[in-house]
Scaffold this motif. Structure first.
Motif, PDB file in Angstrom:
ATOM      1  N   MET A 107      45.304 -13.979 -23.186  1.00 49.37           N
ATOM      2  CA  MET A 107      44.509 -14.704 -24.176  1.00 49.37           C
ATOM      3  C   MET A 107      43.050 -14.760 -23.749  1.00 49.37           C
ATOM      4  SD  MET A 107      46.756 -15.558 -26.457  1.00 49.37           S
ATOM      5  CE  MET A 107      45.846 -16.761 -27.430  1.00 49.37           C
ATOM      6  N   GLY A 108      42.174 -14.785 -24.738  1.00 53.91           N
ATOM      7  CA  GLY A 108      40.756 -14.841 -24.417  1.00 53.91           C
ATOM      8  C   GLY A 108      39.985 -15.643 -25.441  1.00 53.91           C
ATOM      9  N   TRP A 109      38.805 -16.062 -25.022  1.00 49.22           N
ATOM     10  CA  TRP A 109      37.836 -16.692 -25.919  1.00 49.22           C
ATOM     11  C   TRP A 109      36.578 -15.826 -25.934  1.00 49.22           C
ATOM     12  CZ3 TRP A 109      38.625 -20.785 -29.075  1.00 49.22           C
ATOM     13  CH2 TRP A 109      39.709 -21.610 -28.806  1.00 49.22           C
ATOM     14  N   PHE A 110      36.075 -15.616 -27.134  1.00 47.35           N
ATOM     15  CA  PHE A 110      34.822 -14.904 -27.326  1.00 47.35           C
ATOM     16  C   PHE A 110      33.920 -15.775 -28.198  1.00 47.35           C
ATOM     17  CE2 PHE A 110      35.760 -10.573 -25.765  1.00 47.35           C
ATOM     18  CZ  PHE A 110      37.115 -10.714 -25.534  1.00 47.35           C
ATOM     19  N   ARG A 111      32.648 -15.455 -28.245  1.00 49.69           N
ATOM     20  CA  ARG A 111      31.743 -16.217 -29.105  1.00 49.69           C
ATOM     21  C   ARG A 111      30.708 -15.283 -29.731  1.00 49.69           C
ATOM     22  NH1 ARG A 111      28.559 -19.712 -24.418  1.00 49.69           N
ATOM     23  NH2 ARG A 111      27.287 -17.985 -23.586  1.00 49.69           N
ATOM     24  N   GLN A 112      30.217 -15.715 -30.859  1.00 50.64           N
ATOM     25  CA  GLN A 112      29.213 -14.927 -31.554  1.00 50.64           C
ATOM     26  C   GLN A 112      28.144 -15.851 -32.123  1.00 50.64           C
ATOM     27  OE1 GLN A 112      30.772 -12.276 -34.571  1.00 50.64           O
ATOM     28  NE2 GLN A 112      28.955 -10.983 -34.474  1.00 50.64           N
ATOM     29  N   LYS A 118      23.721 -11.907 -33.145  1.00 43.21           N
ATOM     30  CA  LYS A 118      24.134 -11.299 -31.875  1.00 43.21           C
ATOM     31  C   LYS A 118      25.539 -10.750 -31.967  1.00 43.21           C
ATOM     32  CE  LYS A 118      21.194 -14.055 -28.852  1.00 43.21           C
ATOM     33  NZ  LYS A 118      21.139 -14.874 -27.604  1.00 43.21           N
ATOM     34  N   GLU A 119      25.876  -9.890 -31.042  1.00 43.97           N
ATOM     35  CA  GLU A 119      27.232  -9.341 -30.998  1.00 43.97           C
ATOM     36  C   GLU A 119      28.203 -10.366 -30.418  1.00 43.97           C
ATOM     37  OE1 GLU A 119      26.240  -4.570 -30.499  1.00 43.97           O
ATOM     38  OE2 GLU A 119      27.519  -5.597 -29.064  1.00 43.97           O
ATOM     39  N   ARG A 120      29.445 -10.189 -30.762  1.00 44.93           N
ATOM     40  CA  ARG A 120      30.480 -11.051 -30.191  1.00 44.93           C
ATOM     41  C   ARG A 120      30.588 -10.747 -28.694  1.00 44.93           C
ATOM     42  NH1 ARG A 120      35.914 -11.772 -33.608  1.00 44.93           N
ATOM     43  NH2 ARG A 120      34.225 -12.004 -35.128  1.00 44.93           N
ATOM     44  N   GLU A 121      30.617 -11.793 -27.895  1.00 44.11           N
ATOM     45  CA  GLU A 121      30.639 -11.609 -26.452  1.00 44.11           C
ATOM     46  C   GLU A 121      31.786 -12.358 -25.800  1.00 44.11           C
ATOM     47  OE1 GLU A 121      27.051 -13.135 -24.702  1.00 44.11           O
ATOM     48  OE2 GLU A 121      27.528 -15.209 -25.190  1.00 44.11           O
TER      49      GLU A 121
END
Length: 123
Positions: free
Chosen positions: A33-38, A42-45
């Motif tokens: 599982m992961g968390w990303f942010r945007q 900006k690109e999703r990181e």
């Protein structure tokens, strides 16, 4: 697989928020599982990731020491505890599930994505 992220909101800089991600898949323990942010424009990181067991985690340098990812396989959920929030943490946060059981910081490792929850940080 359906992922439902929640817990976003408005917080002052230096404050804390706790994001949760509920997974419909069973057993969720098979998935990394992961968390990303945007942030706007900006690109999703990558933010943080956790392996199937919960014993191995990875963090982006920008959040290391401030954010903590954890999981409860019995509840099919993943949590991101965010402390000492900064203005630059403001973004839409997405949880994601990877068929690989291991930690990954790469977006293309994740096949399933939640709808996102907005974190707003005020000065």
């Amino acid at each position: 697989v359906q992922l439902q992220a929640s817990g976003g909101g408005l917080v002052q800089a230096g404050g804390s928020l706790r994001l949760s991600c509920a997974a419909s898949v069973h057993p969720a323990s098979r998935y990394g599982m992961g968390w990303f942010r945007q942030a706007p424009g900006k690109e999703r990181e990558f933010v943080a990731a956790i392996d199937w067991s919960g014993r191995h985690t990875d963090y982006a340098d920008s959040v290391k020491g401030r954010f903590t990812i954890s999981r409860d396989n019995a509840k099919n959920s993943v949590t991101l505890q965010m402390n000492s929030l900064k203005l630059e943490d403001m973004a839409v946060y997405y949880c994601a599930a990877s068929p690989s059981s291991y930690v990954s910081r790469y977006k293309n490792a994740y096949d399933y994505w939640g709808q996102g929850t907005l974190v707003t940080v005020s000065s």
